[in-house]
Design an enzyme around this catalytic site. Structure first.
Site, mmCIF file in Angstrom:
data_model
loop_
_atom_site.group_PDB
_atom_site.id
_atom_site.type_symbol
_atom_site.label_atom_id
_atom_site.label_comp_id
_atom_site.label_asym_id
_atom_site.label_seq_id
_atom_site.Cartn_x
_atom_site.Cartn_y
_atom_site.Cartn_z
ATOM 1 C CG ASN A 418 -1.628 1.371 1.376
ATOM 2 O OD1 ASN A 418 -2.577 1.653 0.652
ATOM 3 N ND2 ASN A 418 -1.175 2.205 2.302
ATOM 4 C CD GLU A 419 -1.392 5.563 0.385
ATOM 5 O OE1 GLU A 419 -2.518 5.956 0.064
ATOM 6 O OE2 GLU A 419 -0.763 6.016 1.364
ATOM 7 C CG ASN A 420 5.292 0.797 0.868
ATOM 8 O OD1 ASN A 420 4.815 1.622 1.641
ATOM 9 N ND2 ASN A 420 5.440 -0.467 1.207
#
Length: 791
Positions: A418-420
């Site tokens: 998620n979102e890295n």
């Protein structure tokens, strides 16, 4: 044979401050609260009292009995979930250790067992002491909330999030048992549809084989009928079985809204010399799942295709339903997921900062036809995959969970994090080792290989968001739209967005008033009191709530009004975005709003609060995710009218009315015998309007078939800061157990509460003059209010 070791254990901390009878499955924190040894962490500011427990290590102890040991059998101690780092001892002998909350551990303990009484001890280490030590040794990396969390494979949200409490739990949170079996065992069995001609692939693994391979085979039975048998073969370091079979007249599994979610009863029987020695029983569904990625004139599409049919994904993001996991029950999963289906959702995304969910979650998603976008558990951080031991543990976790979960037809996609990857490009996640961002060895190299090896039936997607020239591009892949809300933009900016798949977007609101009563006293009911600030974890969260309701409704000071208006504003915000993107079908092909549920009672982006009390957004969701939906939008002093149809062909009548707030009918149009093709959006027409009148009007839309109303919708064009709604003069009468509502002027945001709980049927709607609304099965004390009562 399985011997359950669940139940009561002696639990104590190393310093012996606490010594009590705890539960397995369970958590230390949950037991301490249940035994009144600690206050409830969700009340007031008590959450802060639990920080000191993070420093503690805990001992779990119990005895168990074995009448007779079979010298020819295997004896495995199985730990389905330990939170998190632990050492395991059997009769004083070290049997193994756990290093990852997300992995089931299995230890062969035959050599340590004795007939009669046996003693089991598990020491769980402090969830902060070792990560802090590792951080000192290896360096501080970028991460939201607790930076040391990246060094431990524990649910990342337990260290706090912008919607979650910081309660870093310890314990044995899933089942523990002793398994005895005489020969080999089978695990990871799965079956998936390779082609719509009925070709099914069967596969799985076999463990502990000691005799000749040709003595073993696996027999497959579906719905009581034998399908075939396949030999066991060696696969590098493992034993496995695999084979294909074409099944005539196969029954397909479809997501909610496309068809029946048919599940077969499957038995995978391990045979030795023709006799059954072990078996796995599962329910499997057969469907093909693809993502269509092709040029659509605006960029590259991102469209789910199930069994050859395109699907507009309608749903939300799922976070863990509890901070203290031992308080979450199978019934909780059932209720939340049924609520999702009742709101016409067909997709949920399991967010990457939580956990690979309890088996109950996936079982119910299979049953209810809810697709699962499954993140791997890496979120909003740099992860030290340049360190060999960390990379090894992360890959073991990914492989373990893919093998464990791959039999579920509901899972449509594996996602690396998620979102890295967004953070690598646009945030401060800039550390590189050998030219690679920390984490990308996993997301771009290891995980796609693992998924292709263990589960070729689904797409692997590196991150969320991802696609296009940049990770959060609006021209390809999925996108997180946080310019609205977090970037202080108001929700009307959604209508400018051209994302291909909106996998995160959200707007905050208060929880239900009764939920606030649980954690706050009357003196605390101020948006900036210490208790209220502790229950809104976003930086400047309360300020945003007040700004955005003031944007739409003018200055509001009363606390009860703020609670109500934040809910209504949230509902209108997400409605605006969803209707805009659904109207672009399939240029945009999915809307998963942030978020469905809560992990504790809190001001957040959820549509269902911690106690499963639906907010206004949930009731709106039931309408804006309906398969058939009429919408009206203001475009350059014209009202543009469309009908969205996610289902089969329809022939309908559409009625559109524009009402002024004072009760005057400004305009009415009726469209007869409209032909709405299957899976389509049609433009019906445009209404010419006077802008001066429009700013105090509300639109009513109704689709009918054979004189029966199918679905109603509304659109608020009025500027409610300048034109506050007058008293709509709502009245009601009883007709048996039903309630019939009427009004003299448009009533905005009508909220019905029965015995101080939201009426579970239609709620938070606009009631129009001359149109009765029937509420069924209404018994109890009635509270009936609209926006007028709160402004």
């Amino acid at each position: 044979m399985k011997i359950s070791l669940n139940g009561k254990w002696r639990v104590y901390d190393v310093e012996k401050e606490f010594d009590f009878e705890g539960n397995v499955p369970g958590t230390v924190q949950g037991d301490l609260v249940n035994l009144n040894l600690m206050p409830h962490p969700y009340v007031g500011t008590n959450e802060k009292l639990f920080r000191r427990l993070e420093e503690k290590s805990w001992i779990y102890e119990r005895t168990f009995y074995i009448d007779k040991l079979d010298p020819k059998s295997h004896y495995d101690l199985v730990l389905e979930g330990v939170d998190t780092l632990s050492q395991v001892y059997v009769n004083g002998e070290f049997a193994g250790k756990t290093e990852n909350m997300f992995i089931e551990y299995r230890f062969s303990i035959k050599e340590y067992l004795r007939e009669g009484e046996n003693f089991l001890k598990i020491k769980t280490e402090s969830p902060i002491e070792i990560p802090k030590t590792l951080e000192k040794n290896y360096g501080k990396l970028h991460a939201t909330e607790e930076t040391a969390r990246v060094y431990i494979r524990k649910a990342q949200y337990s260290y706090g999030w912008d919607w979650g409490a910081r309660i870093a739990t310890s314990g044995i949170y899933r089942n523990v048992y002793l398994e005895c079996y005489p020969d080999a065992r089978i695990y990871g069995s799965t079956a998936y549809l390779e082609d719509l001609d009925g070709t099914v692939v069967f596969s799985g693994y076999v463990d502990s084989i000691e005799d000749e391979l040709d003595t073993y085979q696996v027999e497959i039975i579906l719905d009581g009928q034998k399908i075939d048998s396949f030999p066991v073969t060696r696969d590098i370091e493992k034993f496995k079985f695999e084979g294909k079979k074409q099944i005539k007249d196969i029954k397909l599994w479809y997501p909610n809204g496309l068809g029946e979610s048919y599940l077969y009863s499957a038995e995978f029987k391990l045979l030795k010399n023709g006799e059954e020695i072990y078996a796995e029983e599962k329910r499997v569904g057969f469907r093909t799942a693809k993502v269509i990625r092709e040029n659509d004139g605006e960029g590259e599409s991102f469209i789910f295709e199930i069994n050859g049919k395109k699907l507009f994904a309608k749903g939300a993001n799922w976070i863990p339903g509890e901070n203290i996991l031992s308080w979450l029950t199978r019934e909780d999963y059932k209720n939340l997921l049924q609520m999702a289906k009742d709101a016409h959702m067909n997709t949920l995304r399991i967010w990457g900062g939580g956990l690979y969910e309890d088996p109950a979650f996936y079982d119910y998603c299979d049953e209810l036809g809810i697709l699962v976008w499954q993140d791997f558990m890496f979120s909003c951080a740099e992860y030290p995959d340049h360190i060999d031991w960390f990379r090894k543990i992360a890959n073991e976790e990914a492989r373990h969970n893919v093998i464990k979960l791959r039999s579920h037809p509901s899972i449509v996609l594996w996602c690396g994090n998620n979102e890295n990857n967004w953070g690598f490009e646009e945030w401060d996640y800039k550390i590189k080792v050998d030219g690679k961002n920390l984490g990308n060895r996993l997301y771009l190299e290891d995980f796609p290989l693992i998924c292709s090896q263990e589960d070729p039936s689904r797409l692997y997607w590196p991150s969320s968001p991802y696609g296009g020239e940049r990770a959060n591009s609006d021209r390809a892949g999925d996108r997180h739209i946080w310019e609205v809300w977090s970037g202080w933009q108001d929700y009307k900016h959604y209508c400018r967005d051209t994302s291909k798949f909106a996998s995160e977007f959200g707007f905050q609101a208060a929880p239900d008033p009764k939920t606030i009563d649980f954690f706050a006293s009357e003196k605390d009911k101020n948006m900036f009191s210490p208790v209220m600030l502790n229950h809104n974890k976003q930086v400047e969260g309360p300020e945003r709530l007040l700004k955005f309701i003031n944007n739409h409704y003018g200055l509001v000071h009363n606390f009860n009004s703020i609670v109500y208006l934040t809910q209504l504003n949230q509902a209108e915000a997400i409605k605006t975005g969803v209707e805009h993107w659904r109207n672009r079908k399939y240029r945009t092909a999915g809307t998963l709003y942030w978020q469905l549920n809560d992990s504790w009672p809190v001001f957040s982006w959820s549509s269902i609060d911690y106690f499963k009390r639906p907010k206004a957004l949930y009731f709106y969701t039931k309408r804006f995710y309906n398969s058939l939906l009429p919408i009206a939008k203001n475009k350059e002093e014209q009202i543009s009218i469309s009908i969205i149809n996610d289902g089969s062909y329809k022939e309908v009548d559409l009625e559109v009315e524009l009402w002024e707030l004072d009760g005057n009918l400004y305009k009415r149009e009726t469209y007869r015998n409209l032909k709405v093709p299957e899976d389509s959006v049609i433009s019906v027409g445009q209404l010419e309007v006077d802008p001066a009148i429009l700013e105090h009007t509300v639109a009513y839309l109704s689709l009918r078939q054979n004189g029966e109303t199918i679905i109603e919708n509304h659109e608020i064009f009025a500027d409610l800061r300048l034109h506050r709604p007058p008293d709509p003069k709502i009245s009601y009468e009883r007709a048996g157990k039903n309630l019939i509502l009427k009004c003299e002027k448009p009533a905005l945001g009508v909220n019905i509460r029965i015995d101080d709980e939201n009426y579970p049927g239609e709620n938070f709607f606009v009631l129009f003059p001359g149109r009765e609304k029937v509420m069924k099965e209404v018994e109890g004390e009635i509270s009936l209010k609209s926006m007028f009562d709160y402004l």
